[in-house]
Scaffold this motif. Structure first.
Motif, mmCIF file in Angstrom:
data_model
loop_
_atom_site.group_PDB
_atom_site.id
_atom_site.type_symbol
_atom_site.label_atom_id
_atom_site.label_comp_id
_atom_site.label_asym_id
_atom_site.label_seq_id
_atom_site.Cartn_x
_atom_site.Cartn_y
_atom_site.Cartn_z
ATOM 1 N N THR A 1 0.342 0.675 13.808
ATOM 2 C CA THR A 1 -0.244 -0.596 14.220
ATOM 3 C C THR A 1 0.420 -1.179 15.462
ATOM 4 O O THR A 1 -0.276 -1.655 16.364
ATOM 5 C CB THR A 1 -0.162 -1.607 13.063
ATOM 6 O OG1 THR A 1 -0.721 -1.006 11.915
ATOM 7 C CG2 THR A 1 -0.917 -2.871 13.384
ATOM 8 N N ALA A 2 1.747 -1.155 15.492
ATOM 9 C CA ALA A 2 2.422 -1.753 16.649
ATOM 10 C C ALA A 2 1.985 -1.023 17.912
ATOM 11 O O ALA A 2 1.644 -1.651 18.923
ATOM 12 C CB ALA A 2 3.932 -1.669 16.467
ATOM 13 N N ALA B 1 7.642 1.839 13.408
ATOM 14 C CA ALA B 1 8.869 1.553 12.656
ATOM 15 C C ALA B 1 8.638 1.513 11.148
ATOM 16 O O ALA B 1 9.588 1.443 10.383
ATOM 17 C CB ALA B 1 9.441 0.216 13.107
ATOM 18 N N GLY B 2 7.373 1.549 10.735
ATOM 19 C CA GLY B 2 7.045 1.204 9.352
ATOM 20 C C GLY B 2 7.521 2.172 8.283
ATOM 21 O O GLY B 2 7.616 1.819 7.121
ATOM 22 N N GLN C 1 11.262 -4.047 7.837
ATOM 23 C CA GLN C 1 10.600 -2.776 7.544
ATOM 24 C C GLN C 1 11.632 -1.702 7.185
ATOM 25 O O GLN C 1 11.450 -0.926 6.261
ATOM 26 C CB GLN C 1 9.780 -2.322 8.758
ATOM 27 C CG GLN C 1 8.491 -3.102 8.960
ATOM 28 C CD GLN C 1 7.488 -2.790 7.867
ATOM 29 O OE1 GLN C 1 7.190 -1.639 7.591
ATOM 30 N NE2 GLN C 1 6.978 -3.815 7.221
ATOM 31 N N ASN D 1 9.410 -7.383 17.484
ATOM 32 C CA ASN D 1 10.064 -8.420 16.694
ATOM 33 C C ASN D 1 11.193 -7.787 15.862
ATOM 34 O O ASN D 1 10.928 -7.167 14.825
ATOM 35 C CB ASN D 1 9.047 -9.099 15.775
ATOM 36 C CG ASN D 1 9.641 -10.283 15.038
ATOM 37 O OD1 ASN D 1 10.823 -10.285 14.682
ATOM 38 N ND2 ASN D 1 8.834 -11.301 14.798
ATOM 39 N N GLY E 1 0.845 -1.196 0.000
ATOM 40 C CA GLY E 1 0.000 0.000 0.000
ATOM 41 C C GLY E 1 0.876 1.241 0.000
ATOM 42 O O GLY E 1 0.745 2.099 -0.843
ATOM 43 N N THR F 1 10.608 -0.005 22.597
ATOM 44 C CA THR F 1 10.821 -1.448 22.757
ATOM 45 C C THR F 1 10.422 -2.139 21.455
ATOM 46 O O THR F 1 9.451 -1.749 20.800
ATOM 47 C CB THR F 1 9.996 -2.007 23.924
ATOM 48 O OG1 THR F 1 8.675 -1.489 23.825
ATOM 49 C CG2 THR F 1 10.572 -1.619 25.262
ATOM 50 N N HIS G 1 1.778 -8.222 10.695
ATOM 51 C CA HIS G 1 0.893 -7.969 11.836
ATOM 52 C C HIS G 1 0.432 -9.250 12.522
ATOM 53 O O HIS G 1 0.293 -9.294 13.743
ATOM 54 C CB HIS G 1 -0.344 -7.173 11.392
ATOM 55 C CG HIS G 1 -0.012 -5.790 10.927
ATOM 56 N ND1 HIS G 1 -0.752 -5.106 9.997
ATOM 57 C CD2 HIS G 1 1.012 -4.963 11.256
ATOM 58 C CE1 HIS G 1 -0.216 -3.916 9.789
ATOM 59 N NE2 HIS G 1 0.854 -3.814 10.533
ATOM 60 N N GLN H 1 3.242 -6.063 6.725
ATOM 61 C CA GLN H 1 4.067 -5.654 7.867
ATOM 62 C C GLN H 1 4.224 -6.738 8.922
ATOM 63 O O GLN H 1 4.806 -6.487 9.978
ATOM 64 C CB GLN H 1 3.468 -4.403 8.536
ATOM 65 C CG GLN H 1 3.413 -3.183 7.654
ATOM 66 C CD GLN H 1 2.107 -3.049 6.897
ATOM 67 O OE1 GLN H 1 1.360 -4.014 6.744
ATOM 68 N NE2 GLN H 1 1.814 -1.870 6.400
HETATM 69 N N1 MCN Z 1 7.405 -3.437 15.011
HETATM 70 C C1 MCN Z 1 8.014 -4.035 16.094
HETATM 71 N N2 MCN Z 1 8.354 -3.271 17.177
HETATM 72 C C2 MCN Z 1 8.116 -1.949 17.199
HETATM 73 C C3 MCN Z 1 7.504 -1.335 16.093
HETATM 74 C C4 MCN Z 1 7.142 -2.099 15.007
HETATM 75 O O1 MCN Z 1 8.253 -5.233 16.077
HETATM 76 N N3 MCN Z 1 8.460 -1.226 18.250
HETATM 77 C C5 MCN Z 1 7.072 -4.259 13.821
HETATM 78 C C6 MCN Z 1 5.687 -4.842 13.970
HETATM 79 O O2 MCN Z 1 5.780 -6.162 13.633
HETATM 80 C C7 MCN Z 1 4.866 -4.124 12.931
HETATM 81 C C8 MCN Z 1 5.865 -3.576 11.942
HETATM 82 O O3 MCN Z 1 7.106 -3.481 12.657
HETATM 83 O O4 MCN Z 1 4.027 -5.025 12.324
HETATM 84 C C9 MCN Z 1 5.466 -2.202 11.420
HETATM 85 O O5 MCN Z 1 5.022 -1.493 12.494
HETATM 86 P P1 MCN Z 1 4.391 -0.026 12.537
HETATM 87 O O6 MCN Z 1 5.466 0.944 12.633
HETATM 88 O O7 MCN Z 1 3.357 -0.041 13.586
HETATM 89 O O8 MCN Z 1 3.730 0.233 11.106
HETATM 90 P P2 MCN Z 1 2.317 -0.285 10.607
HETATM 91 O O9 MCN Z 1 2.225 -1.705 10.909
HETATM 92 O O10 MCN Z 1 1.239 0.627 11.062
HETATM 93 O O11 MCN Z 1 2.472 -0.188 9.055
HETATM 94 C C10 MCN Z 1 2.301 1.028 8.384
HETATM 95 C C11 MCN Z 1 3.612 1.434 7.760
HETATM 96 C C12 MCN Z 1 3.376 2.454 6.772
HETATM 97 S S1 MCN Z 1 2.730 3.927 7.329
HETATM 98 C C13 MCN Z 1 3.633 2.230 5.442
HETATM 99 S S2 MCN Z 1 3.356 3.454 4.307
HETATM 100 C C14 MCN Z 1 4.160 0.990 5.035
HETATM 101 C C15 MCN Z 1 4.837 0.255 6.082
HETATM 102 O O12 MCN Z 1 4.195 0.262 7.198
HETATM 103 N N4 MCN Z 1 3.616 0.302 4.027
HETATM 104 C C16 MCN Z 1 4.045 -0.969 3.824
HETATM 105 N N5 MCN Z 1 5.454 -0.869 5.743
HETATM 106 C C17 MCN Z 1 5.007 -1.584 4.676
HETATM 107 N N6 MCN Z 1 5.454 -2.832 4.446
HETATM 108 C C18 MCN Z 1 4.930 -3.527 3.423
HETATM 109 N N7 MCN Z 1 5.399 -4.767 3.214
HETATM 110 N N8 MCN Z 1 3.969 -3.028 2.615
HETATM 111 C C19 MCN Z 1 3.516 -1.772 2.783
HETATM 112 O O13 MCN Z 1 2.564 -1.297 2.003
#
Ligand code: MCN
Length: 791
Positions: free
Chosen positions: A535-536, A748-749, A685, A678, A247, A675, A495, A493
């Motif tokens: 999401t995290a 982290a995404g 990411q 994973n 996305g 923290t 999830h 990601q």
């Molecule tokens: N995580 C973790 N520990 C943390 C933070 C995050 O282990 N402290 C891991 C988690 O497993 C989480 C992943 O990292 O599932 C991503 O976490 P997060 O930062 O919460 O991001 P989101 O899951 O909300 O994903 C959104 C983010 C965004 S804004 C875009 S744009 C994006 C991205 O994620 N688009 C993606 N990564 C992507 N990855 C894929 N494969 N495809 C997309 O479209």
């Protein structure tokens, strides 16, 4: 044994299915559906004079042709403006099908429904639209000049002008020992998910209900939007997100024109209808981002410390503003990164152009902000002859100054307050990782071999985990399976893995007994969506809180069954145990049976539960007041404000003295997302983000001609980095927990992408000794810069 999974490098449980080709994406569904193709505008700006479908209706297999005139009720109104803002005085959104004017190449004008896509495309080729072309406004310079207007009622093409101030920046700059001015720009780019957008809708006329599958980042909002547009009660509409092939922001918009048109046609025709976007449509009619021009004035002292910073910038928002001002607002606040700017003033103008709309693309305004701030830091270091890392260190917000209030308003309308972070420690890790202090020796060595190398760095701070809320539902089935549902969607990601890790720890169940569902409004109705790296923080926290609730309930029920006190119980490996009494246990499946007074369970757990069932007390109702049957619960997490992750990247490049080819030799990352749930997923990411950052720095740009035609709308012409262009990425982590959520996590995404252009520009500048003020940069542009310098 259940061990602690939070923080462990668990392999992603979703991958075996996805990498063996068993994912189910939008186009894998709906083989019985009619298919849709669109007649899209070939003009960037034109009046629609006439639409003639007479030739198209002759084609065998055509089902329906719709123009704006067919759209009834609220379908005829413009699409919603999703994030209004008081300063967005001239917000405009498009109609699902263009009414009397088109404002970008690719805007949908006619919708064709046919028995299959081939027929639909044939009909598209036979629809004649008579246009009166109007002057096109393409690019920021043309929009600012305003010789022509995109929307005649929007003076100066300005959708909004917004100012934020903290202190008197101009006075502070004027009084500072040194002043610098810089012009910096970033060009248009876009997210390029492997799977484009797509939507499938089924109308059940008996039940009068609509089931919509869509490749979205926000299923709950699509549900609300479709119901409202079609005039259906919300409870008659459900939205399911199948596997999504990426996305990166572009699938946030809710709804896309196609997302309401396809369901609308399905209801009208009483037949399933489907549309899947092709690559050219994705280029010209989805969304882009990044294009901004910035003017910086900065005042600083002999040590390189900032006294005042004033930034004016111009944001190209495309033809409409469905997403309001979110991207430039993010730039204007996140630009500050880990630094104290002294007094700060930022002013931006968001400009209409006759190009496709702009919505957040991974990083969302931050890569531009980071580029501006980090180029400024390098310019100051250069002007004073100071080490670039040292100048950054001197301007950092220190850990003992956290929480740090910038005195500004963040994108969520709340104060811009950093919750935690240790920037000096991050920089220390980074300089050690890349060997910053040893680089001059390496440069000398390279020079002796006739090679030209440079090193650069860039730091950023990223607001993540934006509210307002996210929720979770956790249910223990009688066979001991734990079903976890959350409403936001997933695009790759991991999830399922990370939410299962959290629930496994909180509930004391084995990881492989947990099943996670996301993005299905039939299972969970209240959600915001997956964007802004939330999401995290959001679903992770919500699911943890929910699992804790379910755990308490399990312990209450088990305490009765085991005739023990709740305080003496623990859950280990899916069994409630009396601590120190190994024989006294009950498995969670049996607890789930006991939680339901009806107790019609047909599995083995039912038999196991019978031994614990006590005879009913005739004076006590079977379900205690306030207690619901079933071992399940729902909870929500709502943060007081965003939590701020940060990171720093260092890059070593080599530039070819003859061809100006730019090669990345090393790419080092220090990353702090609180923290870590994973580390393997976080690193994945970051890798993906860095690949997009490299693309944004060296390859990707949308090339519009002056008439508004996108000249490189295919992968033949739009360059993306292959694996061969993405360097090996070296990562080190720092974990400064967030005090704002129960897990201490930050997002982290988007991290990897944000400092890419800034760090690579810094390294090229260091190699070449030529100021790099605009990105992306190609070898031929670098060649030109060299030629201009030598003139
Ligand atoms: N995580 C973790 N520990 C943390 C933070 C995050 O282990 N402290 C891991 C988690 O497993 C989480 C992943 O990292 O599932 C991503 O976490 P997060 O930062 O919460 O991001 P989101 O899951 O909300 O994903 C959104 C983010 C965004 S804004 C875009 S744009 C994006 C991205 O994620 N688009 C993606 N990564 C992507 N990855 C894929 N494969 N495809 C997309 O479209």
């Amino acid at each position: 044994m259940t061990t602690k999974l939070f923080g462990a490098r668990i392999r992603r449980s979703e991958d075996p299915r996805l990498v063996t080709g068993n994912g189910r994406y939008l186009d894998d569904l709906g083989h019985d559906a009619y298919e849709v193709a669109f007649v899209r505008s070939p003009h960037a700006h034109a009046r629609i004079l006439d639409i003639d479908v007479s030739e198209g209706v002759e084609v065998d297999g055509l089902v329906a042709i719709y123009t704006y005139q067919d759209l009834d009720g609220r379908m005829g109104e413009p699409l919603p403006l999703l994030i209004p803002h008081p300063t967005l005085t001239h917000g405009r959104t498009q109609h699902a099908l263009a009414r009397d004017e088109v404002n970008y190449v690719g805007e949908a004008v006619v919708m064709v429904v046919a028995v299959d896509r081939y027929v639909a495309e044939d009909v598209v080729g036979r629809v004649r639209v008579d246009y009166e072309p109007l002057p096109a406004v393409v690019g920021i310079d043309a929009a600012r000049a305003a010789a022509d207007l995109v929307h005649p009622d929007v003076p100066g093409n300005a959708a909004a002008v917004m100012v934020q101030e903290s202190g008197d920046a101009e006075a502070a700059i004027d009084a500072a020992p040194h002043v610098l001015e810089l012009d910096l720009s970033i060009e248009r780019s876009a997210s390029m998910p492997m799977e484009g957008k797509g939507v499938l809708a089924r109308w059940d006329s008996d039940d009068e209900s609509l089931l919509v599958h869509t490749s979205t980042q926000t299923s709950t909002s699509v549900r609300q939007a479709v119901a409202a547009k079609l005039g259906l009660p919300v409870d008659r509409v459900e939205v399911v997100t199948p596997d999504v092939g990426g996305g990166f922001g572009v699938k946030i918009v809710h709804p896309w024109p196609e997302e309401v048109l396809v369901p609308w046609a399905a209801v009208r025709l009483g037949h399933p209808v489907k549309w899947t976007e092709d690559r050219r449509e994705h280029f010209v009619s989805s969304a882009h981002e990044r294009a901004q021009q910035h003017h910086v004035r900065v005042g600083y002292d002999d040590e390189g410390r900032l006294h005042g910073l004033s930034v004016r910038f111009w944001h190209d928002n495309g033809a409409y503003t469905p997403y309001g001002l979110i991207v430039p607002i993010i730039t204007s606040t996140q630009l500050l990164g880990p630094y104290k700017p002294g007094a700060y003033r930022v002013e931006f103008t968001s400009l209409y152009t006759n190009t496709v709309i702009v919505t957040p693309y991974r990083g969302a305004g931050r890569p531009q902000g980071c580029f501006v701030m980090e180029r400024t830091m390098d310019a100051i270091a250069d002007a004073l002859g100071l080490d670039r890392a040292e100048v950054r260190l001197r301007n950092f917000i220190r850990p003992d100054e956290m929480p740090y209030d910038h005195g500004l308003i963040f994108q969520d309308g709340r104060p811009l307050v950093y919750d935690s972070g240790d920037f000096p420690a991050s920089l220390d890790k980074l300089t050690k990782l890349v060997g910053w202090d040893d680089f001059e020796a390496y440069r000398a060595q390279a020079r002796s071999e006739g090679r030209r190398v440079g090193i650069g760095l860039a730091c950023y701070v990223e607001g993540t985990g934006v509210g307002p809320y996210e929720g979770g539902h956790v249910r223990v089935e009688t066979d001991g399976t734990v079903v976890v549902s959350t409403g936001l969607t997933t695009q790759g990601q991991g999830h399922q893995t990370m939410l299962a890790q959290i629930v496994a720890d909180e509930l004391g169940v084995p990881f492989d007994r947990i099943r996670v569902t996301t993005g299905d409004t039939r299972r969970f109705k209240y959600a915001v969506g997956t964007f802004a790296s939330r999401t995290a923080v959001m679903s992770g926290s919500a699911v943890a809180l929910t699992a804790r609730k379910v755990r308490e309930k399990a312990l209450r029920i088990a305490a009765q069954a085991l005739e023990a006190s709740v305080d003496d119980l623990d859950i280990v490996d899916g069994h409630v145990e009396v601590k120190g009494s190994p024989g006294a246990t009950i498995d969670l499946g049996a607890v789930a049976v006991l939680s339901n007074p009806l107790r019609y369970a047909f599995d083995e757990a039912a038999a196991r539960a019978t031994q614990f069932a006590t005879p009913a007390d005739p004076d006590t109702p079977p379900v205690a007041p306030g207690e619901a049957p079933g071992l399940e619960g729902t909870d929500f997490y709502s943060p007081p404000r965003s939590t701020f992750a940060n990171g720093m990247h260092a890059v070593v490049v080599e530039t070819d003295p003859d061809t100006a080819d730019i090669k990345i030799l090393r790419y080092c990352v220090v990353h702090d997302c609180g923290t870590i749930i994973n580390p393997m997923i976080v690193e994945g990411q970051v890798h993906g983000g860095v690949a997009q950052g490299v693309g944004g720095a060296l390859y990707e740009r949308m090339e519009y001609g002056p008439d508004g035609q996108l000249l490189n709308a295919s992968f033949m012409d739009f360059l993306m980095p292959y694996a061969s262009e993405v360097p090996e990425i070296e990562i080190d982590h720092l974990e400064t927990p967030s005090p704002l959520n129960p897990l201490g996590v930050k997002g982290a995404g988007e991290a990897g992408v944000i400092p890419g252009s800034a760090a690579i520009a810094s390294a090229i500048e260091d190699a070449e000794g030529i100021p790099i003020r605009s990105m992306p940069i190609s070898p031929s542009e670098l060649f030109d810069l060299r030629s201009r310098r030598s003139v």
